[in-house]
Design an enzyme around this catalytic site. Structure first.
Site, short mmCIF file in Angstrom:
data_model
loop_
_atom_site.label_atom_id
_atom_site.label_comp_id
_atom_site.label_asym_id
_atom_site.label_seq_id
_atom_site.Cartn_x
_atom_site.Cartn_y
_atom_site.Cartn_z
N CYS A 21 0.82 -1.21 0.00
CA CYS A 21 0.00 0.00 0.00
C CYS A 21 0.86 1.27 0.00
O CYS A 21 1.60 1.51 0.96
CB CYS A 21 -0.91 -0.05 1.24
SG CYS A 21 -1.69 1.49 1.68
N CYS A 38 0.20 3.73 2.84
CA CYS A 38 0.68 3.13 4.09
C CYS A 38 2.18 3.37 4.24
O CYS A 38 2.67 3.67 5.34
CB CYS A 38 0.40 1.63 4.12
SG CYS A 38 -1.34 1.20 4.03
#
Length: 105
Positions: free
Chosen positions: A30, A33
């Site tokens: 991600c 993230c």
């Protein structure tokens, strides 16, 4: 350094914690993230001993992610006395997380 939460330690480390906890639900693949990772680490250092800051990989703990209805990542849950008291979804500035943490203490 941020704690690593797992299926095995989540109840003990998060739900039964004597101090408030910020849980970063993330995945290695991600992008947002990855952007939040240094911020989470900074907060873990800044608030060491005051609150517990940790990360939970959604790919490794799908049951917990499902239980807390994590649909988008990063999702940060603020947990106090075993209950979710606040949530932040997406990549946000450190100041926004700091504000949430200050309200937890």
């Amino acid at each position: 350094m941020a704690h690593k939460f797992t299926d095995e330690n989540f109840e003990e480390e998060v739900l039964k914690s004597q101090v408030p906890v910020m849980v970063d639900f993330y995945a290695d693949w991600c992008g947002p993230c990855k952007m939040m990772a240094p911020v989470v680490e900074e907060l873990a250092t800044d608030y060491e001993g005051t609150i517990k800051v940790g990360k939970l990989n959604v790919d490794e703990a799908p049951g917990i992610s499902s239980k807390y209805r994590v649909m988008s990542i990063p999702t940060l849950l603020f947990i106090k006395d075993g209950q979710v008291v606040d949530t932040v979804i997406g990549a946000v500035p450190k100041s926004q997380l700091t504000d949430k943490i200050e309200k937890l203490k």
